[in-house]
Design an enzyme around this catalytic site. Structure first.
Site, PDB file in Angstrom:
ATOM      1  N   LYS A  35      40.352  36.625  53.999  1.00  0.00           N
ATOM      2  CA  LYS A  35      41.676  36.020  54.158  1.00  0.00           C
ATOM      3  C   LYS A  35      42.567  36.896  55.048  1.00  0.00           C
ATOM      4  O   LYS A  35      43.276  36.398  55.928  1.00  0.00           O
ATOM      5  CB  LYS A  35      42.318  35.830  52.781  1.00  0.00           C
ATOM      6  CG  LYS A  35      43.454  34.841  52.804  1.00  0.00           C
ATOM      7  CD  LYS A  35      44.173  34.798  51.497  1.00  0.00           C
ATOM      8  CE  LYS A  35      43.617  33.769  50.551  1.00  0.00           C
ATOM      9  NZ  LYS A  35      44.345  33.743  49.272  1.00  0.00           N
ATOM     10  N   GLU A 151      59.308  31.534  41.141  1.00  0.00           N
ATOM     11  CA  GLU A 151      59.443  30.643  42.306  1.00  0.00           C
ATOM     12  C   GLU A 151      59.442  29.190  41.844  1.00  0.00           C
ATOM     13  O   GLU A 151      58.909  28.875  40.796  1.00  0.00           O
ATOM     14  CB  GLU A 151      58.317  30.905  43.307  1.00  0.00           C
ATOM     15  CG  GLU A 151      56.905  30.838  42.753  1.00  0.00           C
ATOM     16  CD  GLU A 151      56.357  29.442  42.545  1.00  0.00           C
ATOM     17  OE1 GLU A 151      56.836  28.543  43.233  1.00  0.00           O
ATOM     18  OE2 GLU A 151      55.475  29.275  41.686  1.00  0.00           O
ATOM     19  N   PHE A 152      60.046  28.326  42.676  1.00  0.00           N
ATOM     20  CA  PHE A 152      60.103  26.901  42.336  1.00  0.00           C
ATOM     21  C   PHE A 152      59.610  26.059  43.514  1.00  0.00           C
ATOM     22  O   PHE A 152      60.185  25.021  43.832  1.00  0.00           O
ATOM     23  CB  PHE A 152      61.543  26.512  41.965  1.00  0.00           C
ATOM     24  CG  PHE A 152      62.076  27.295  40.787  1.00  0.00           C
ATOM     25  CD1 PHE A 152      61.787  26.897  39.487  1.00  0.00           C
ATOM     26  CD2 PHE A 152      62.841  28.440  40.982  1.00  0.00           C
ATOM     27  CE1 PHE A 152      62.272  27.618  38.395  1.00  0.00           C
ATOM     28  CE2 PHE A 152      63.326  29.169  39.900  1.00  0.00           C
ATOM     29  CZ  PHE A 152      63.039  28.763  38.600  1.00  0.00           C
ATOM     30  N   ASN A 208      59.467  23.627  34.831  1.00  0.00           N
ATOM     31  CA  ASN A 208      58.236  22.883  35.124  1.00  0.00           C
ATOM     32  C   ASN A 208      57.859  21.948  33.982  1.00  0.00           C
ATOM     33  O   ASN A 208      57.452  20.811  34.205  1.00  0.00           O
ATOM     34  CB  ASN A 208      57.080  23.854  35.391  1.00  0.00           C
ATOM     35  CG  ASN A 208      56.990  24.211  36.853  1.00  0.00           C
ATOM     36  OD1 ASN A 208      57.785  23.723  37.654  1.00  0.00           O
ATOM     37  ND2 ASN A 208      56.046  25.040  37.213  1.00  0.00           N
ATOM     38  N   LEU A 250      60.892  10.154  38.332  1.00  0.00           N
ATOM     39  CA  LEU A 250      60.851   8.989  37.437  1.00  0.00           C
ATOM     40  C   LEU A 250      59.708   8.060  37.827  1.00  0.00           C
ATOM     41  O   LEU A 250      59.640   6.931  37.378  1.00  0.00           O
ATOM     42  CB  LEU A 250      62.178   8.209  37.512  1.00  0.00           C
ATOM     43  CG  LEU A 250      63.445   8.906  37.026  1.00  0.00           C
ATOM     44  CD1 LEU A 250      64.647   7.981  37.166  1.00  0.00           C
ATOM     45  CD2 LEU A 250      63.306   9.368  35.578  1.00  0.00           C
ATOM     46  N   GLY A 253      52.724   6.666  37.246  1.00  0.00           N
ATOM     47  CA  GLY A 253      51.472   6.653  38.008  1.00  0.00           C
ATOM     48  C   GLY A 253      50.302   7.053  37.136  1.00  0.00           C
ATOM     49  O   GLY A 253      50.329   6.858  35.912  1.00  0.00           O
ATOM     50  N   CYS A 260      50.381  23.737  38.930  1.00  0.00           N
ATOM     51  CA  CYS A 260      51.490  24.216  38.086  1.00  0.00           C
ATOM     52  C   CYS A 260      51.689  23.450  36.790  1.00  0.00           C
ATOM     53  O   CYS A 260      51.575  24.030  35.708  1.00  0.00           O
ATOM     54  CB  CYS A 260      52.786  24.218  38.891  1.00  0.00           C
ATOM     55  SG  CYS A 260      52.766  25.442  40.192  1.00  0.00           S
ATOM     56  N   LYS A 263      48.917  23.676  34.087  1.00  0.00           N
ATOM     57  CA  LYS A 263      48.752  25.059  33.616  1.00  0.00           C
ATOM     58  C   LYS A 263      49.996  25.523  32.826  1.00  0.00           C
ATOM     59  O   LYS A 263      49.872  26.115  31.753  1.00  0.00           O
ATOM     60  CB  LYS A 263      48.528  25.967  34.838  1.00  0.00           C
ATOM     61  CG  LYS A 263      48.436  27.443  34.551  1.00  0.00           C
ATOM     62  CD  LYS A 263      47.937  28.207  35.758  1.00  0.00           C
ATOM     63  CE  LYS A 263      48.986  28.491  36.794  1.00  0.00           C
ATOM     64  NZ  LYS A 263      49.871  29.613  36.521  1.00  0.00           N
ATOM     65  N   ARG A 327      43.336  20.491  42.793  1.00  0.00           N
ATOM     66  CA  ARG A 327      43.300  21.072  41.447  1.00  0.00           C
ATOM     67  C   ARG A 327      43.962  20.145  40.426  1.00  0.00           C
ATOM     68  O   ARG A 327      45.075  19.694  40.628  1.00  0.00           O
ATOM     69  CB  ARG A 327      43.983  22.450  41.435  1.00  0.00           C
ATOM     70  CG  ARG A 327      43.059  23.540  41.966  1.00  0.00           C
ATOM     71  CD  ARG A 327      43.752  24.857  42.015  1.00  0.00           C
ATOM     72  NE  ARG A 327      44.750  24.910  43.081  1.00  0.00           N
ATOM     73  CZ  ARG A 327      45.550  25.947  43.302  1.00  0.00           C
ATOM     74  NH1 ARG A 327      45.496  26.999  42.505  1.00  0.00           N
ATOM     75  NH2 ARG A 327      46.410  25.922  44.286  1.00  0.00           N
TER      76      ARG A 327
END
Ligand code: UDX
Length: 430
Positions: A35, A151-152, A208, A250, A253, A260, A263, A327
């Site tokens: 990487k 973080e968001f 979250n 809202l 689905g 995130c 988890k 994921r």
């Protein structure tokens, strides 16, 4: 400022590049040699809007560097930001093994005072534990403080989320740490929320998990809408005018996925359990989501009966549009189920195919031409609302498919126009 980022995964890379863009000198370090090599050729290892451009620009003007040499990077830094992954253990708790080994490395190598900032999503109380671990392993006579700075970022909009952050949360236990972090974030000119460290750690999980709960609530209501004959989209619009509810998240689905929400809901539930508390709302969000992921294929089983030897097109495999990440994507358990039931699957996704092939190999046929997947199919499933998918008309489905039956997990189309084209169309909550 001189800033070291440890871990150039998704969060570390976006953070590092953004900090370099606003004028800090950033040293990124990671143990993954491939990487680092790739990054040093100015190539971006992830698919993220605007990131590649900013990366190239800041490497060129020498504001960001990449290396595998931790010691060098630690020596240069005033702030060390830890953005190491905290994967999920089998029991749902967060795995802090990698994080702790980095912390020990910092304690053993840092030769001047430094602020260690935890950006990884970590259980409440981790900053305190990290501070203890540092003090236990300290080699030199230096002062290392620890701060929490969650973080968001959402994938696909991570760069713009950084520059237009609704808030920057910093959890500190000294005025000195607060001052350093305020200086680091000053160029972003965004609202800063200062709390103690545990509250900052909790803000991340609570934010979250609240969003995950909001989605699961809407999916629950969508299922009830189907039973009683209401329309979830009209319901969502009606709800959204109330500012206390808001208009975002809202959308009903086939459930939430990604790295995130699944988890973080499990991790917070686990943390509560560990303190002998049952977090009932989060438990419900998880359970509704697990069930919702299979909603479409269960509906199709009722309608179609058997999938054996049928050509079925799958449109969209990523957990949401704008990313190649699969994921925890709802597409995965559905593909598994359809394969187990003998379906002949033809899969289209604009960027997620490489990842889905890694999972299913030659059990599936993949194409980056949507029409090829749909041609002569007896059934279509939609799991991601990519723009190109939402633009496809019922007329085209009718023309291409053997039998025009569509199961849409993201409510991409107007339900009424399906009747006009004589397409059998099933969606969520309508
Ligand atoms: C999320 C948070 O938004 C971000 O703040 C945090 O830092 C990381 O987790 P992300 O997982 O990238 O970001 O994507 P997001 O856009 O939040 O969507 C997550 C999942 O929820 C997707 O699978 C999406 O399809 C689903 N979703 C989202 C819904 O089903 N309905 C909605 O109304 C919104």
């Amino acid at each position: 400022m001189n800033i070291c980022i440890v871990g150039v995964g998704y969060v570390g890379l976006v953070t590092g590049v953004s900090l370099s863009e606003v004028g800090h000198k950033v040293y990124c370090v990671d143990t993954d040699e491939n990487k680092i090599k790739l990054l040093n050729t100015s190539e971006c290892p992830i698919y993220e809007k605007d990131l590649g451009l900013l990366l190239k620009k800041n490497i060129k003007r020498k504001m960001i560097e990449f290396s595998t040499n931790h010691k060098n990077c630690f020596e240069l830094a005033e702030v060390i930001v830890i953005a190491i992954g905290t994967p999920e253990n089998c029991d749902g708790s967060a795995n802090l093994e990698f994080l702790n080994s980095v912390v020990v490395q910092i304690a053993e190598n840092v030769k001047k005072d430094v602020l260690v900032v935890l950006k990884s999503t970590v259980p409440v109380g981790t900053s305190d534990n990290v501070e203890k671990l540092i003090n236990k392993n300290l080699k030199y006579n230096v002062k290392i403080e620890v701060a929490s700075n969650p973080e968001f970022l959402a994938q696909g909009t991570a760069v713009s989320d950084t520059f237009n952050a609704a808030r920057i949360v910093i959890g500190v236990n000294s005025v000195g740490s607060e001052k350093i972090l305020r200086k680091m974030y000053e160029p972003f000119n965004r609202p800063i929320v200062v709390t103690d460290r545990k509250s900052a750690e909790m803000i991340k999980y609570a934010s979250n998990d609240f969003l995950a709960l909001k989605i699961s609530f809407m999916n629950d209501i969508a299922n009830l809408c189907e039973i009683v004959g209401a329309n979830i989209e009209d319901v969502a619009v009606g709800m959204s005018y109330d500012e206390r509810i808001g208009s975002k998240f809202l959308k009903a689905g086939v459930g939430y996925g990604g790295s995130c929400f699944p988890k973080d809901t499990k991790a917070l539930r686990w943390l509560a359990c560990d303190h002998n508390y049952e977090l009932k709302t989060v438990k419900a969000a998880i359970e509704v989501n697990e069930k919702q992921k299979m909603k479409l294929v269960m509906k199709a089983t009722e309608v179609i009966g058997c999938f054996r030897n049928k050509k079925i097109a799958i449109l969209g495999v990523t957990y949401k549009p704008g990313t190649d990440d699969i994921r925890e994507a709802p597409s995965i358990p559905n593909i598994t189920y359809l394969l187990e039931n003998g379906a002949n699957l033809h899969i289209y996704d604009p960027v997620g195919l490489e990842n889905i092939i890694k999972l299913f190999g030659d059990k599936i046929k993949c194409t980056n031409i949507m029409e090829h997947a749909i041609k002569d199919a007896e059934l279509v499933f939609i799991f991601t609302e990519w723009e190109e998918i939402t633009k496809l008309s019922f007329e085209q489905y009718k023309k291409l498919m053997k039998t025009p039956i569509i199961f849409d997990g993201r409510n991409c189309y107007n339900k009424e126009s399906a009747d006009q084209f004589n397409v059998q169309y099933y969606s969520i909550g309508r």
